[in-house]
Design an enzyme around this catalytic site. Structure first.
Site, mmCIF file in Angstrom:
data_model
loop_
_atom_site.group_PDB
_atom_site.id
_atom_site.type_symbol
_atom_site.label_atom_id
_atom_site.label_comp_id
_atom_site.label_asym_id
_atom_site.label_seq_id
_atom_site.Cartn_x
_atom_site.Cartn_y
_atom_site.Cartn_z
ATOM 1 C CB CYS A 113 14.349 19.937 -41.902
ATOM 2 S SG CYS A 113 12.906 20.670 -42.696
ATOM 3 C CG HIS A 212 17.480 21.527 -45.387
ATOM 4 N ND1 HIS A 212 17.330 20.168 -45.174
ATOM 5 C CD2 HIS A 212 16.232 22.051 -45.375
ATOM 6 C CE1 HIS A 212 16.045 19.887 -45.060
ATOM 7 N NE2 HIS A 212 15.355 21.008 -45.177
ATOM 8 C CD GLU A 214 20.746 18.985 -45.353
ATOM 9 O OE1 GLU A 214 20.920 19.653 -44.309
ATOM 10 O OE2 GLU A 214 19.618 18.750 -45.831
#
Ligand code: MN
Length: 238
Positions: A113, A212, A214
Site C-alpha cells: 500500500c 493488503h 497481510e
C-alpha cells in the site's frame, strides 16, 4: 542462519489506559503473523531512533514497508490537494533512508500500500493524491466490506512475480484513496484493476502491492503466498 524480516512501524499517541495516551511505535500484528507462518523471524524496526538506517538493514535479510498515512507531496514535487490525508514527514524520511540502504545492501523489499507508493516516489514517480477526485470511472477502492474480504479483481501480467503465484487474475482487498500516477522508471506494472489503477509493481529485487495481503493471509485466502515467496527471496533460495 535464520532469515530475519524487518517490518517498518507506525507512530501514534495511544494507550491501553484512557487517561494517558503516550507516544507509541507499533505495527499491525497481521504483518508479524504473516512472517511468523514462514521459516523467517519478524522484527519490527522502530521509527526515528536517531540510529543509522544502514545499521538496521545490516540486521535483516528482507525489508517490508508497511501501510499508513499519505506521503508528503513535496517528495514528488506537488502541492497538497484538498483531499490529501494526514501525512507524517519524519516517517517518510526514515523509511526512505531504510529503502535506499536496502537497495545499497541488495536485500529484497516488499512494499505494501503506502510502501509501494513510497518505492515509486523514491524512484522518481508520482501519486494520485486522491483517486476519487482526480480520476473518473473508478471502481470502489476504499471497500466498505470487511478488510479480510477480497473485493475487486486484478489482472496480472504474464512472467511476473505475481503471475507465478496467482496466474492471470485474482481478487484482492482494497483500502487506498491514493495510487501511482506516474510510474517510476525503476519499475514495471505487474497488475492493475479493471479501471486501470496500478495494483502491483516489480523492480530490481523490489516488489509492491497496492492491497493488503497481510489481511488475507489466513485460510481460505491466498495472501500468505506473497510472504512465503518474499521470505524465500530474502533467504537466498530464489
Ligand atoms: Mn484497489
Amino acid at each position: 542462519m535464520t532469515t530475519i524480516i524487518g517490518i517498518t512501524s507506525s507512530y501514534s499517541e495511544i494507550s491501553e489506559f484512557p487517561e494517558e495516551a503516550i507516544a507509541t511505535i507499533y505495527s499491525p500484528s497481521s504483518f508479524v503473523e504473516s512472517i511468523a507462518r514462514t521459516p523467517a523471524i519478524p522484527v519490527i524496526i522502530p521509527f526515528q531512533t536517531g540510529k543509522l538506517a544502514s545499521d538496521y538493514i545490516h540486521l535483516i535479510d528482507g525489508l517490508i514497508l508497511t501501510g499508513g498515512s499519505d506521503i508528503s507531496t513535496d517528495l514528488y514535487g506537488e502541492e497538497p490537494h484538498p483531499m490529501l490525508g494526514k501525512t507524517h514527514r519524519a516517517r517518510d524520511l526514515w523509511e526512505i533512508e531504510l529503502l535506499k540502504e536496502a537497495y545499497q545492501q541488495e536485500i529484497p523489499v516488499l512494499g505494501i500500500c503506502r510502501g509501494m507508493q513510497l518505492m515509486n516516489v523514491v524512484g522518481g514517480g508520482s501519486l494520485y493524491q486522491d483517486l476519487s477526485s482526480q480520476r473518473e470511472q473508478l471502481i470502489q477502492h476504499i471497500q466498505k466490506a470487511n478488510f479480510q474480504t477480497p473485493s475487486h479483481a486484478i489482472k496480472i501480467m504474464p512472467d511476473s512475480w505475481l503471475a507465478s503465484l496467482y496466474g492471470k487474475e485474482t481478487r484482492v482487498n482494497s483500502y487506498h484513496h491514493q495510487s501511482i500516477k506516474k510510474l517510476s522508471g525503476d519499475f514495471k506494472i505487474v497488475a492493475h484493476s479493471s479501471d486501470h489503477v496500478i495494483e502491483a509493481i516489480e523492480g530490481n529485487n523490489a516488489y509492491g502491492v497496492q492491497w493488503h495481503p497481510e489481511l488475507l493471509s489466513q485460510q481460505p485466502y491466498l495472501g500468505q503466498k506473497i510472504f512465503d515467496l518474499f521470505v524465500q527471496k530474502a533467504s537466498g533460495k530464489l
